[in-house]
Design a protein around this motif. Structure first.
Motif, PDB file in Angstrom:
ATOM      1  N   ALA A 157      34.152 122.315 105.583  1.00  0.00           N
ATOM      2  CA  ALA A 157      33.154 123.391 105.551  1.00  0.00           C
ATOM      3  C   ALA A 157      32.690 123.688 104.126  1.00  0.00           C
ATOM      4  N   VAL A 158      33.627 123.862 103.207  1.00  0.00           N
ATOM      5  CA  VAL A 158      33.268 124.156 101.819  1.00  0.00           C
ATOM      6  C   VAL A 158      32.768 122.886 101.138  1.00  0.00           C
ATOM      7  N   GLY A 159      33.543 121.819 101.258  1.00  0.00           N
ATOM      8  CA  GLY A 159      33.229 120.577 100.544  1.00  0.00           C
ATOM      9  C   GLY A 159      31.878 120.003 100.905  1.00  0.00           C
ATOM     10  N   ALA A 177      37.517 112.142 101.107  1.00  0.00           N
ATOM     11  CA  ALA A 177      37.820 112.585 102.476  1.00  0.00           C
ATOM     12  C   ALA A 177      38.684 111.531 103.149  1.00  0.00           C
ATOM     13  N   GLY A 178      39.211 111.904 104.318  1.00  0.00           N
ATOM     14  CA  GLY A 178      40.135 111.005 105.017  1.00  0.00           C
ATOM     15  C   GLY A 178      39.443 110.179 106.099  1.00  0.00           C
ATOM     16  N   GLY A 179      39.368 108.864 105.891  1.00  0.00           N
ATOM     17  CA  GLY A 179      38.864 107.960 106.924  1.00  0.00           C
ATOM     18  C   GLY A 179      37.440 107.503 106.686  1.00  0.00           C
ATOM     19  N   ASP A 181      34.970 107.102 108.832  1.00  0.00           N
ATOM     20  CA  ASP A 181      33.942 107.879 109.532  1.00  0.00           C
ATOM     21  C   ASP A 181      33.484 109.063 108.661  1.00  0.00           C
ATOM     22  N   LYS A 182      34.457 109.760 108.073  1.00  0.00           N
ATOM     23  CA  LYS A 182      34.107 110.907 107.211  1.00  0.00           C
ATOM     24  C   LYS A 182      33.389 110.433 105.955  1.00  0.00           C
ATOM     25  N   CYS A 183      33.808 109.277 105.437  1.00  0.00           N
ATOM     26  CA  CYS A 183      33.149 108.777 104.221  1.00  0.00           C
ATOM     27  C   CYS A 183      31.688 108.438 104.503  1.00  0.00           C
ATOM     28  N   ASP A 197      37.927 107.231 100.236  1.00  0.00           N
ATOM     29  CA  ASP A 197      38.822 107.498 101.367  1.00  0.00           C
ATOM     30  C   ASP A 197      40.261 107.604 100.859  1.00  0.00           C
ATOM     31  N   TYR A 198      40.803 108.833 100.860  1.00  0.00           N
ATOM     32  CA  TYR A 198      42.147 109.003 100.292  1.00  0.00           C
ATOM     33  C   TYR A 198      43.239 108.452 101.206  1.00  0.00           C
ATOM     34  N   LYS A 199      42.852 108.088 102.436  1.00  0.00           N
ATOM     35  CA  LYS A 199      43.854 107.511 103.345  1.00  0.00           C
ATOM     36  C   LYS A 199      43.903 105.977 103.250  1.00  0.00           C
ATOM     37  N   ASP A 220      38.513 121.383  93.883  1.00  0.00           N
ATOM     38  CA  ASP A 220      39.670 121.034  94.704  1.00  0.00           C
ATOM     39  C   ASP A 220      39.876 121.960  95.895  1.00  0.00           C
ATOM     40  N   ASN A 221      39.791 121.366  97.074  1.00  0.00           N
ATOM     41  CA  ASN A 221      40.057 122.095  98.313  1.00  0.00           C
ATOM     42  C   ASN A 221      41.421 121.770  98.887  1.00  0.00           C
ATOM     43  N   VAL A 222      42.087 120.763  98.319  1.00  0.00           N
ATOM     44  CA  VAL A 222      43.222 120.142  99.006  1.00  0.00           C
ATOM     45  C   VAL A 222      44.555 120.243  98.276  1.00  0.00           C
ATOM     46  N   LEU A 242      39.939 125.489  91.315  1.00  0.00           N
ATOM     47  CA  LEU A 242      40.985 125.567  92.337  1.00  0.00           C
ATOM     48  C   LEU A 242      40.481 126.480  93.451  1.00  0.00           C
ATOM     49  N   CYS A 243      39.950 125.844  94.482  1.00  0.00           N
ATOM     50  CA  CYS A 243      39.412 126.598  95.610  1.00  0.00           C
ATOM     51  C   CYS A 243      40.465 126.744  96.698  1.00  0.00           C
ATOM     52  N   GLY A 244      41.171 125.667  96.992  1.00  0.00           N
ATOM     53  CA  GLY A 244      42.180 125.701  98.052  1.00  0.00           C
ATOM     54  C   GLY A 244      43.169 124.577  97.887  1.00  0.00           C
ATOM     55  N   GLN A 248      49.082 121.916 101.277  1.00  0.00           N
ATOM     56  CA  GLN A 248      50.346 122.646 101.098  1.00  0.00           C
ATOM     57  C   GLN A 248      50.561 123.760 102.136  1.00  0.00           C
ATOM     58  N   TYR A 249      49.508 124.115 102.882  1.00  0.00           N
ATOM     59  CA  TYR A 249      49.580 125.345 103.681  1.00  0.00           C
ATOM     60  C   TYR A 249      50.627 125.306 104.796  1.00  0.00           C
ATOM     61  N   ASN A 250      50.859 124.135 105.371  1.00  0.00           N
ATOM     62  CA  ASN A 250      51.823 124.049 106.476  1.00  0.00           C
ATOM     63  C   ASN A 250      53.140 123.418 106.040  1.00  0.00           C
ATOM     64  N   GLY A 273      41.191 129.305  89.312  1.00  0.00           N
ATOM     65  CA  GLY A 273      41.114 129.630  90.733  1.00  0.00           C
ATOM     66  C   GLY A 273      40.023 130.643  91.008  1.00  0.00           C
ATOM     67  N   LEU A 274      39.616 130.705  92.277  1.00  0.00           N
ATOM     68  CA  LEU A 274      38.651 131.746  92.657  1.00  0.00           C
ATOM     69  C   LEU A 274      38.960 132.252  94.051  1.00  0.00           C
ATOM     70  N   ILE A 275      38.608 133.496  94.287  1.00  0.00           N
ATOM     71  CA  ILE A 275      38.617 134.068  95.639  1.00  0.00           C
ATOM     72  C   ILE A 275      37.217 134.596  95.871  1.00  0.00           C
ATOM     73  N   VAL A 276      36.590 134.108  96.911  1.00  0.00           N
ATOM     74  CA  VAL A 276      35.168 134.391  97.126  1.00  0.00           C
ATOM     75  C   VAL A 276      34.889 135.890  97.278  1.00  0.00           C
ATOM     76  N   PHE A 277      35.855 136.641  97.800  1.00  0.00           N
ATOM     77  CA  PHE A 277      35.619 138.076  98.030  1.00  0.00           C
ATOM     78  C   PHE A 277      35.267 138.809  96.723  1.00  0.00           C
TER      79      PHE A 277
HETATM   80  N1  LIG Z   1      39.230 130.437  97.348  1.00  0.00           N
HETATM   81  C1  LIG Z   1      38.480 130.915  98.325  1.00  0.00           C
HETATM   82  O1  LIG Z   1      37.927 132.018  98.271  1.00  0.00           O
HETATM   83  C2  LIG Z   1      38.307 130.065  99.543  1.00  0.00           C
HETATM   84  C3  LIG Z   1      37.404 130.412 100.555  1.00  0.00           C
HETATM   85  C4  LIG Z   1      37.247 129.540 101.634  1.00  0.00           C
HETATM   86  C5  LIG Z   1      38.034 128.390 101.707  1.00  0.00           C
HETATM   87  N2  LIG Z   1      38.926 128.128 100.722  1.00  0.00           N
HETATM   88  C6  LIG Z   1      39.756 126.926 100.754  1.00  0.00           C
HETATM   89  O2  LIG Z   1      38.889 125.813 100.693  1.00  0.00           O
HETATM   90  C7  LIG Z   1      39.523 124.728 101.328  1.00  0.00           C
HETATM   91  C8  LIG Z   1      38.562 124.128 102.335  1.00  0.00           C
HETATM   92  O3  LIG Z   1      38.309 125.084 103.364  1.00  0.00           O
HETATM   93  P1  LIG Z   1      37.344 124.704 104.561  1.00  0.00           P
HETATM   94  O4  LIG Z   1      37.133 125.932 105.346  1.00  0.00           O
HETATM   95  O5  LIG Z   1      36.219 123.953 104.013  1.00  0.00           O
HETATM   96  O6  LIG Z   1      38.242 123.751 105.399  1.00  0.00           O
HETATM   97  P2  LIG Z   1      37.944 122.255 105.800  1.00  0.00           P
HETATM   98  O7  LIG Z   1      37.772 121.416 104.579  1.00  0.00           O
HETATM   99  O8  LIG Z   1      36.900 122.243 106.807  1.00  0.00           O
HETATM  100  O9  LIG Z   1      39.384 121.941 106.322  1.00  0.00           O
HETATM  101  C9  LIG Z   1      39.746 120.914 107.027  1.00  0.00           C
HETATM  102  C10 LIG Z   1      39.895 119.606 106.216  1.00  0.00           C
HETATM  103  O10 LIG Z   1      40.959 119.645 105.279  1.00  0.00           O
HETATM  104  C11 LIG Z   1      41.562 118.358 105.233  1.00  0.00           C
HETATM  105  N3  LIG Z   1      43.018 118.495 105.434  1.00  0.00           N
HETATM  106  C12 LIG Z   1      43.644 119.157 106.398  1.00  0.00           C
HETATM  107  N4  LIG Z   1      44.988 119.052 106.235  1.00  0.00           N
HETATM  108  C13 LIG Z   1      45.175 118.300 105.150  1.00  0.00           C
HETATM  109  C14 LIG Z   1      46.338 117.842 104.487  1.00  0.00           C
HETATM  110  N5  LIG Z   1      47.563 118.158 104.910  1.00  0.00           N
HETATM  111  N6  LIG Z   1      46.161 117.074 103.383  1.00  0.00           N
HETATM  112  C15 LIG Z   1      44.941 116.758 102.958  1.00  0.00           C
HETATM  113  N7  LIG Z   1      43.805 117.176 103.556  1.00  0.00           N
HETATM  114  C16 LIG Z   1      43.924 117.943 104.643  1.00  0.00           C
HETATM  115  C17 LIG Z   1      40.967 117.564 106.387  1.00  0.00           C
HETATM  116  O11 LIG Z   1      40.008 116.692 105.850  1.00  0.00           O
HETATM  117  P3  LIG Z   1      40.329 115.135 105.737  1.00  0.00           P
HETATM  118  O12 LIG Z   1      40.206 114.580 107.121  1.00  0.00           O
HETATM  119  O13 LIG Z   1      39.310 114.663 104.792  1.00  0.00           O
HETATM  120  O14 LIG Z   1      41.732 115.055 105.244  1.00  0.00           O
HETATM  121  C18 LIG Z   1      40.309 118.595 107.223  1.00  0.00           C
HETATM  122  O15 LIG Z   1      39.180 118.100 107.926  1.00  0.00           O
HETATM  123  C19 LIG Z   1      40.798 125.242 101.952  1.00  0.00           C
HETATM  124  O16 LIG Z   1      41.872 124.915 101.100  1.00  0.00           O
HETATM  125  C20 LIG Z   1      40.584 126.733 101.989  1.00  0.00           C
HETATM  126  O17 LIG Z   1      41.778 127.449 101.966  1.00  0.00           O
HETATM  127  C21 LIG Z   1      39.073 128.940  99.659  1.00  0.00           C
END
Ligand SMILES: NC(=O)c1ccc[n+]([C@@H]2O[C@H](COP(=O)([O-])OP(=O)(O)OC[C@H]3O[C@@H](n4cnc5c(N)ncnc54)[C@H](OP(=O)(O)O)[C@@H]3O)[C@@H](O)[C@H]2O)c1
Length: 332
Positions: A157-159, A177-179, A181-183, A197-199, A220-222, A242-244, A248-250, A273-277
Motif C-alpha cells: 500500500a505505501v510502497g 518485492a517478493g516474487g 508477479d509482484k516485480c 525480487d528479494y525472494k 524502508d517498509n520491511v 524508516l517507515c515500517g 519483524q512484527y510477528n 523514522g516517521l509516524i504519519v499522524f
Molecule cells: N510510520 C508510519 O506512520 C506508517 C504508516 C503506515 C504504514 N507504515 C508501515 O509501512 C509498511 C508498509 O505498510 P503497508 O500498509 O504498505 O503494507 P503492505 O506493504 O501492503 O504490506 C504487506 C507486504 O509486506 C510484505 N511482507 C509481509 N510480511 C513480510 C515479511 N515477514 N518479510 C518481508 N516482507 C513482508 C509483503 O510483500 P512482499 O510479498 O513483497 O514480501 C506484503 O505484501 C509497514 O511496515 C507499516 O507498518 C508505517
C-alpha cells in the motif's frame, strides 16, 4: 434499531494472529450522545500496524484492550449526527474499528471529500498509506531529481505510492518485492524503473545491478535483511526513511536490526523514522495533491479487497503472507 457486527480482540497474539485471538459478535448499537455520530462503515483499512496495536506494550497509540473492538481506520457514511460538524449523508474517516456501525465523537473523525475521489480510493490512496508515502518520501526522504530511490515492500500500500511519487519528482525508482508477479506489477503497472525480487536466489546480485550508481534514498517498509543489504550501497548524504519493519512484527525472537549501520557514519547519511499522524495539520495538502495525481493518471491506485467483516482474520493473514498487491481493504 440495526445490529452491529463487531470483531473484538480477545487474546494477545503470540507470533502470527490466530482466528481464536478474535471474536465476532453481534451487538446492539448504543444511543448517540451529544457531539457524537452514528456511522455506517463501508471500507476498513487493513494495516500492518494493527499487529502492533494487539500487543500490550507502549507505542505511539495505546494497545487495544482485551475484549475491545479491534482498532482500524475506516471510512463510512453518517447515518445520524448529534454534532454541528457533520450531517447525515456526510462521509467520514477515522478510527471507526472493525465493525459494521460505529458511534464516534465527531471531533475524532475527518471529512471525506468525495468530489476529490470515490471512497474506495480515499480508504487507500488518500488515507494512511498514501499520506505516509507522501510525507515519508517528500519530507523525510527529501528526494532530488536524478537521484536513486529504493523502496522495500514496494508492491504494498505505501510502497506502491512511494515509487510513483519518486518518478514524478524525477528520480529513478527501484522497487524491492517478493516474487516475479509482484516485480512485474512494479515495472508494468506502477512504473518503477527497476524491480528486484528479494525472494530470488540472486537477490544480492539483482540489487547491486539495480543500484549501480548507489542509493540516495532508501524508503524502508520491511526491515532486515533488505535494510542491512541496502546500507552497503548508500551514497554520500543518503537518507534512510524508516517507515515500517513488517518483517519483524510477528517475530517472537529478538528484533533483527542492521549490522551495516557504520555505513551511516562513513557516508554522513541520515536514518530517520516517521509516524504519519504527526503530519495531521498537512493532510489536506497531501490529499489534494495525491487526488490530483490520481485524477490525471500520474498515480495509479490498486486495492486488494476482501468482502465481509467476518473475513477480517483471513484478510489480515493475506497481508502478512504477502498475498496482497496495493492496498489491503475489507469491504463491509
Ligand atoms: N510510520 C508510519 O506512520 C506508517 C504508516 C503506515 C504504514 N507504515 C508501515 O509501512 C509498511 C508498509 O505498510 P503497508 O500498509 O504498505 O503494507 P503492505 O506493504 O501492503 O504490506 C504487506 C507486504 O509486506 C510484505 N511482507 C509481509 N510480511 C513480510 C515479511 N515477514 N518479510 C518481508 N516482507 C513482508 C509483503 O510483500 P512482499 O510479498 O513483497 O514480501 C506484503 O505484501 C509497514 O511496515 C507499516 O507498518 C508505517
Amino acid at each position: 434499531m440495526r445490529n452491529n457486527l463487531q470483531v473484538r480482540l480477545i487474546a494477545r497474539p503470540v507470533g502470527m494472529p490466530r482466528a481464536e485471538d478474535f471474536r465476532i459478535e453481534e451487538a446492539s448499537v448504543p444511543e448517540v450522545s451529544e457531539g457524537e455520530l452514528l456511522v455506517q462503515v463501508r471500507y476498513i483499512s487493513l494495516d500492518p500496524a494493527m499487529r502492533g496495536w494487539m500487543d500490550d506494550r507502549p507505542s505511539y497509540l495505546p494497545p487495544v484492550g482485551l475484549g475491545q473492538v479491534m482498532r482500524a481506520t475506516a471510512i463510512g457514511e453518517v447515518l445520524q449526527s448529534r454534532s454541528t460538524l457533520f450531517k447525515a449523508g456526510d462521509c467520514v474517516m477515522g478510527h471507526l474499528g472493525v465493525q459494521t456501525v460505529a458511534v464516534v465523537r465527531a471531533q475524532a473523525v475527518r471529512r471525506v471529500d468525495t468530489t476529490l475521489a470515490p471512497i474506495d480510493v480515499h480508504i487507500g490512496l488518500l488515507s494512511t498509506a498514501g499520506l505516509t508515502a507522501y510525507f515519508g518520501l517528500l519530507d523525510t526522504g527529501q528526494p532530488l531529481a536524478g537521484e536513486t530511490v529504493v523502496v522495500s515492500g514496494a508492491a504494498g500500500a505505501v510502497g506502491s505510492v512511494v515509487g510513483q511519487i519518486a518518478r514524478i519528482k524525477g528520480c529513478r525508482a527501484v522497487g524491492v518485492a517478493g516474487g516475479s508477479d509482484k516485480c512485474t506489477f512494479l515495472t508494468d503497472t506502477l512504473g518503477y524503473d527497476r524491480a528486484v525480487d528479494y525472494k530470488a536466489d540472486d537477490f544480492k546480485l539483482q540489487l547491486a545491478g539495480a543500484c549501480a550508481n548507489g542509493i540516495d534514498v532508501f524508503f524502508d517498509n520491511v526491515g532486515n535483511p533488505v535494510l542491512d543489504l541496502a546500507l552497503r550501497y548508500i551514497n554520500l548524504r543518503a537518507r534512510i526513511v524508516l517507515c515500517g519493519a513488517i518483517s519483524q512484527y510477528n517475530s517472537t525472537g529478538k528484533v533483527d536490526g542492521p549490522q551495516n549501520y557504520i555505513a551511516l557514519i562513513v557516508k554522513r547519511a541520515m536514518m530517520k523514522g516517521l509516524i504519519v499522524f504527526d503530519y495531521e495539520s498537512r493532510y489536506a495538502e497531501a490529499t489534494a495533491q495525491l487526488a490530483a495525481w490520481w485524477r490525471s493518471g500520474s498515480v495509479v491506485y490498486r486495492a486488494d479487497v476482501t468482502q465481509g467483516i467476518e473475513r477480517f482474520h483471513e484478510a489480515l493473514l493475506r497481508l502478512f503472507a504477502g498475498k496482497t498487491k496495493g492496498k489491503a481493504v475489507l469491504q463491509v
